[in-house]
Design a protein around this motif. Structure first.
Motif, PDB file in Angstrom:
ATOM      1  N   GLU A  46       0.832  -1.196   0.000  1.00 38.40           N
ATOM      2  CA  GLU A  46       0.000   0.000   0.000  1.00 38.40           C
ATOM      3  C   GLU A  46       0.875   1.258   0.000  1.00 38.40           C
ATOM      4  OE1 GLU A  46      -3.887  -1.707   2.422  1.00 38.40           O
ATOM      5  OE2 GLU A  46      -2.108  -1.078   3.558  1.00 38.40           O
ATOM      6  N   PHE A  47       1.963   1.190   0.768  1.00 36.87           N
ATOM      7  CA  PHE A  47       2.904   2.306   0.787  1.00 36.87           C
ATOM      8  C   PHE A  47       3.497   2.503  -0.604  1.00 36.87           C
ATOM      9  CE2 PHE A  47       7.370   3.699   1.192  1.00 36.87           C
ATOM     10  CZ  PHE A  47       7.142   4.989   1.643  1.00 36.87           C
ATOM     11  N   GLU A  48       3.815   1.404  -1.271  1.00 32.41           N
ATOM     12  CA  GLU A  48       4.370   1.476  -2.619  1.00 32.41           C
ATOM     13  C   GLU A  48       3.384   2.138  -3.583  1.00 32.41           C
ATOM     14  OE1 GLU A  48       7.415   1.368  -5.048  1.00 32.41           O
ATOM     15  OE2 GLU A  48       7.533   0.604  -3.008  1.00 32.41           O
ATOM     16  N   ARG A  49       2.117   1.784  -3.440  1.00 33.92           N
ATOM     17  CA  ARG A  49       1.073   2.408  -4.275  1.00 33.92           C
ATOM     18  C   ARG A  49       1.014   3.906  -4.042  1.00 33.92           C
ATOM     19  NH1 ARG A  49      -4.330  -1.239  -4.926  1.00 33.92           N
ATOM     20  NH2 ARG A  49      -4.450  -0.733  -7.112  1.00 33.92           N
ATOM     21  N   TYR A  50       1.086   4.283  -2.773  1.00 31.03           N
ATOM     22  CA  TYR A  50       1.079   5.705  -2.406  1.00 31.03           C
ATOM     23  C   TYR A  50       2.256   6.423  -3.066  1.00 31.03           C
ATOM     24  CZ  TYR A  50       1.988   9.877   0.367  1.00 31.03           C
ATOM     25  OH  TYR A  50       2.274  11.163   0.746  1.00 31.03           O
ATOM     26  N   MET A  51       3.458   5.842  -2.936  1.00 33.46           N
ATOM     27  CA  MET A  51       4.663   6.469  -3.469  1.00 33.46           C
ATOM     28  C   MET A  51       4.609   6.580  -5.002  1.00 33.46           C
ATOM     29  SD  MET A  51       6.396   7.527  -0.996  1.00 33.46           S
ATOM     30  CE  MET A  51       7.855   8.026  -1.891  1.00 33.46           C
ATOM     31  N   MET A  52       4.089   5.545  -5.654  1.00 34.87           N
ATOM     32  CA  MET A  52       3.965   5.590  -7.110  1.00 34.87           C
ATOM     33  C   MET A  52       3.006   6.696  -7.530  1.00 34.87           C
ATOM     34  SD  MET A  52       4.057   1.628  -8.384  1.00 34.87           S
ATOM     35  CE  MET A  52       3.431   2.073  -9.981  1.00 34.87           C
ATOM     36  N   PHE A  53       1.894   6.823  -6.795  1.00 36.77           N
ATOM     37  CA  PHE A  53       0.928   7.870  -7.117  1.00 36.77           C
ATOM     38  C   PHE A  53       1.562   9.256  -6.962  1.00 36.77           C
ATOM     39  CE2 PHE A  53      -1.869  11.072  -5.244  1.00 36.77           C
ATOM     40  CZ  PHE A  53      -2.599  11.395  -6.373  1.00 36.77           C
ATOM     41  N   ILE A  54       2.239   9.492  -5.854  1.00 34.29           N
ATOM     42  CA  ILE A  54       2.848  10.807  -5.600  1.00 34.29           C
ATOM     43  C   ILE A  54       3.895  11.125  -6.669  1.00 34.29           C
ATOM     44  CG2 ILE A  54       4.287  12.143  -3.994  1.00 34.29           C
ATOM     45  CD1 ILE A  54       1.321  11.884  -3.144  1.00 34.29           C
ATOM     46  N   GLY A  55       4.713  10.138  -7.030  1.00 34.31           N
ATOM     47  CA  GLY A  55       5.712  10.351  -8.074  1.00 34.31           C
ATOM     48  C   GLY A  55       5.083  10.632  -9.430  1.00 34.31           C
ATOM     49  N   ASP A  56       4.049   9.891  -9.751  1.00 35.26           N
ATOM     50  CA  ASP A  56       3.373  10.074 -11.040  1.00 35.26           C
ATOM     51  C   ASP A  56       2.584  11.376 -11.086  1.00 35.26           C
ATOM     52  OD1 ASP A  56       4.458   7.706 -11.852  1.00 35.26           O
ATOM     53  OD2 ASP A  56       2.600   6.547 -11.701  1.00 35.26           O
ATOM     54  N   LEU A  57       2.112  11.836  -9.943  1.00 39.00           N
ATOM     55  CA  LEU A  57       1.358  13.091  -9.888  1.00 39.00           C
ATOM     56  C   LEU A  57       2.192  14.223 -10.489  1.00 39.00           C
ATOM     57  CD1 LEU A  57      -1.054  14.823  -8.835  1.00 39.00           C
ATOM     58  CD2 LEU A  57       0.219  15.044  -6.700  1.00 39.00           C
ATOM     59  N   GLU A  58       3.407  14.362 -10.019  1.00 41.39           N
ATOM     60  CA  GLU A  58       4.266  15.434 -10.514  1.00 41.39           C
ATOM     61  C   GLU A  58       4.589  15.249 -12.003  1.00 41.39           C
ATOM     62  OE1 GLU A  58       8.467  17.598  -9.408  1.00 41.39           O
ATOM     63  OE2 GLU A  58       7.427  16.442  -7.878  1.00 41.39           O
ATOM     64  N   LYS A  59       4.875  14.005 -12.392  1.00 45.44           N
ATOM     65  CA  LYS A  59       5.231  13.752 -13.788  1.00 45.44           C
ATOM     66  C   LYS A  59       4.076  14.070 -14.739  1.00 45.44           C
ATOM     67  CE  LYS A  59       8.394  10.076 -12.500  1.00 45.44           C
ATOM     68  NZ  LYS A  59       8.433   8.636 -12.269  1.00 45.44           N
ATOM     69  N   VAL A  60       2.881  13.603 -14.394  1.00 46.39           N
ATOM     70  CA  VAL A  60       1.729  13.780 -15.290  1.00 46.39           C
ATOM     71  C   VAL A  60       1.314  15.251 -15.358  1.00 46.39           C
ATOM     72  CG1 VAL A  60      -0.716  13.202 -15.642  1.00 46.39           C
ATOM     73  CG2 VAL A  60       0.916  11.410 -15.072  1.00 46.39           C
ATOM     74  N   VAL A  61       1.269  15.920 -14.213  1.00 46.29           N
ATOM     75  CA  VAL A  61       0.899  17.337 -14.210  1.00 46.29           C
ATOM     76  C   VAL A  61       1.934  18.140 -15.009  1.00 46.29           C
ATOM     77  CG1 VAL A  61       0.608  19.391 -12.763  1.00 46.29           C
ATOM     78  CG2 VAL A  61      -0.468  17.245 -12.098  1.00 46.29           C
ATOM     79  N   SER A  62       3.212  17.858 -14.793  1.00 46.93           N
ATOM     80  CA  SER A  62       4.266  18.563 -15.537  1.00 46.93           C
ATOM     81  C   SER A  62       4.163  18.293 -17.033  1.00 46.93           C
ATOM     82  CB  SER A  62       5.645  18.148 -15.027  1.00 46.93           C
ATOM     83  OG  SER A  62       5.827  18.587 -13.707  1.00 46.93           O
TER      84      SER A  62
END
Length: 173
Positions: A46-62
């Motif tokens: 679950e922590f891994e899912r959280y971290m992937m989401f946070i990392g992808d958030l910045e990439k996709v928005v950028s």
């Protein structure tokens, strides 16, 4: 007077950028605290899912911001096309416009997917976090997104005014 005005506007934009960067650093610190809490409370997957989401958030928005910015520049160039513009340049602009439009649509799909993942992550976190911690998480995600947008907007404005200033300075003997 115009040069002085442009320089003044640039100084203001640089100061705003510094404020936004400072806010981004504070947001990153909040993110690190939140990350430690999530790591402590959630299962590893679950922590891994959280971290992937946070990392992808910045990439996709950028990515979305970058593509939108590039598309706007191409559209501006297309509006400046006149009878003197050669056919090759017109075709090149049209092809770039089509490509960037497709890429932006793909990025929008990525953003929709990211939004679905955010709801899944929120559901996971809701099992472990207090109401206040969950609100902190949601504020963090919104703030991170808005700071990315604000940063990109300021960078675009700075670039525009620097170009204007440079062109003006070159035009004056």
């Amino acid at each position: 007077e115009l040069i002085s005005s442009l320089r003044s506007k640039l100084r203001t934009l640089w100061e705003e950028r510094e404020l936004v960067l400072s806010e981004a650093r504070e947001c990153a610190e909040r993110g690190e605290k939140l990350e430690a809490t999530v790591r402590e409370l959630c299962k590893p997957n679950e922590f891994e899912r959280y971290m992937m989401f946070i990392g992808d958030l910045e990439k996709v928005v950028s990515l979305l911001l970058c593509l939108s910015s590039r598309l706007a520049r191409v559209q501006n160039a297309m509006r400046r096309i006149d009878g003197n513009t050669d056919a090759e340049e017109k075709q090149s602009l049209n092809e770039r416009h089509k490509l960037l439009s497709r890429q932006r649509e793909d990025a929008k799909d990525l953003k929709e997917n990211l939004d679905r993942r955010e709801r899944v992550v929120s559901g996971i976190l809701a099992k472990y976090l207090t109401e206040q911690q969950l609100q902190d998480y949601q504020c963090f995600v919104q703030l991170k997104t808005s700071l990315l947008i604000e940063q990109k907007d300021l960078e675009e404005q700075i670039k525009f005014f620097e170009e204007q200033l440079g062109n003006l300075e070159k035009s004056i003997p």
